[in-house]
Design a protein around this motif. Structure first.
Motif, PDB file in Angstrom:
ATOM      1  N   ARG A  10       0.826  -1.206   0.000  1.00 45.22           N
ATOM      2  CA  ARG A  10       0.000   0.000   0.000  1.00 45.22           C
ATOM      3  C   ARG A  10       0.860   1.256   0.000  1.00 45.22           C
ATOM      4  N   ASP A  12       0.689   5.009   1.157  1.00 44.61           N
ATOM      5  CA  ASP A  12      -0.096   5.809   2.101  1.00 44.61           C
ATOM      6  C   ASP A  12      -0.139   7.291   1.747  1.00 44.61           C
ATOM      7  N   SER A  13       0.838   7.783   0.991  1.00 49.03           N
ATOM      8  CA  SER A  13       0.906   9.213   0.675  1.00 49.03           C
ATOM      9  C   SER A  13      -0.253   9.613  -0.235  1.00 49.03           C
ATOM     10  N   ARG A  14      -0.762  10.833  -0.003  1.00 48.57           N
ATOM     11  CA  ARG A  14      -1.893  11.334  -0.788  1.00 48.57           C
ATOM     12  C   ARG A  14      -1.653  12.803  -1.129  1.00 48.57           C
ATOM     13  N   ASP A 107       6.630   5.361  -1.933  1.00 51.07           N
ATOM     14  CA  ASP A 107       5.759   6.072  -1.000  1.00 51.07           C
ATOM     15  C   ASP A 107       6.472   7.285  -0.401  1.00 51.07           C
ATOM     16  N   PHE A 114       4.111  15.392  -2.942  1.00 53.75           N
ATOM     17  CA  PHE A 114       2.823  15.953  -2.523  1.00 53.75           C
ATOM     18  C   PHE A 114       3.001  17.116  -1.548  1.00 53.75           C
ATOM     19  N   ASN A 141      -3.616  -0.067  -5.233  1.00 47.83           N
ATOM     20  CA  ASN A 141      -3.712   1.342  -4.825  1.00 47.83           C
ATOM     21  C   ASN A 141      -4.608   2.145  -5.764  1.00 47.83           C
ATOM     22  N   ASP A 143      -7.258   3.481  -5.103  1.00 48.28           N
ATOM     23  CA  ASP A 143      -7.833   4.630  -4.412  1.00 48.28           C
ATOM     24  C   ASP A 143      -6.897   5.833  -4.461  1.00 48.28           C
ATOM     25  N   LEU A 144      -5.689   5.657  -4.983  1.00 44.55           N
ATOM     26  CA  LEU A 144      -4.757   6.758  -5.239  1.00 44.55           C
ATOM     27  C   LEU A 144      -4.640   7.019  -6.737  1.00 44.55           C
TER      28      LEU A 144
END
Length: 227
Positions: A10, A12-14, A107, A114, A141, A143-144
């Motif tokens: 996964r 995690d960064s957004r 990540d 970001f 991923n 969702d990213l």
């Protein structure tokens, strides 16, 4: 900085609504990620504005420089950022047996991007082993990343499934490294059977990445719907 391991695959960064750091300048910047970890960010010319970001993974034995040679200029022409990581070994961790340091490196690189750059959408792409890696990361991923651009992939082995990204897969009919029937063609059919939206481009050629394919994939991603 020390890059931790990421065993679950996964990211995690957004993207942040309002990045607080100083924007990266136009051109190429090598990010500071610690020993044996490397990623290069390519920023198009112009004022800092929200831009799409393509994370692009090289083939086995390659490097960030190879990725930028393949997609950097064409992405810049479309106003897109390119984050080009280098694998810490000959090929990517998921391809070599399981998720770990490479995912953690990506990540950490994304976190730096970001923090300083406004990003309005993300795609993950790659060539050859990098395409297999992009497929696996994209499924895990989604969702990213709203899209995956896979050029001549061998397989997809996601450690999990999150979100529903779109897929662009291209494969040469004369590929002697990763034969089309058991690689790109099969992967595209399996993803479509799982209900993903898949665009599959089978072209006359071998195990290579013609610029016209990159241009077509970027157009498909940037001019297409967000998911």
């Amino acid at each position: 900085m020390t890059v931790p391991r990421a065993a679950d695959g996964r990211l995690d960064s957004r993207p942040l609504a309002e990045p607080s750091g100083e924007p990266f300048p136009p051109g190429r910047t090598t990010l500071e990620l610690g020993t044996s970890a490397q990623a290069v960010l390519a920023v198009p010319p112009g004022d800092p504005v929200p831009r799409p970001l393509l994370v692009f993974c090289h083939g086995a034995g390659g490097s960030a420089a190879d990725s930028l040679a393949e997609v950097g200029e064409l992405a810049a022409d479309r106003g897109a950022l390119v984050l080009a990581p280098s694998s810490t070994a000959f090929t990517w961790d998921l391809v070599a047996g399981g998720p770990g340091r490479d995912i953690a490196t990506i990540d950490a690189a994304l976190a730096q991007v970001f923090a300083r750059t406004a990003v309005d959408r993300v795609a993950i792409g790659g060539f050859s082993d990098g395409a297999s890696y992009a497929l696996s990361l994209g499924i895990a991923n989604g969702d990213l990343a709203d899209a995956v651009l896979a050029f001549s992939p061998g397989f997809a082995a996601p450690p999990g499934r999150h979100g529903r990204p779109r897929f662009w897969i291209a494969h040469g009919t004369d590929d002697r490294v990763l034969p089309v029937a058991r690689c790109g063609r099969r992967v595209a059919a399996e993803l479509a059977a799982d209900g993903y939206v898949v665009t599959y481009d089978e072209f006359a050629g071998g195990h290579d990445l013609p610029p016209r394919l990159v241009s077509g994939a970027l157009r498909w991603w940037l001019d297409g719907p967000r998911v």
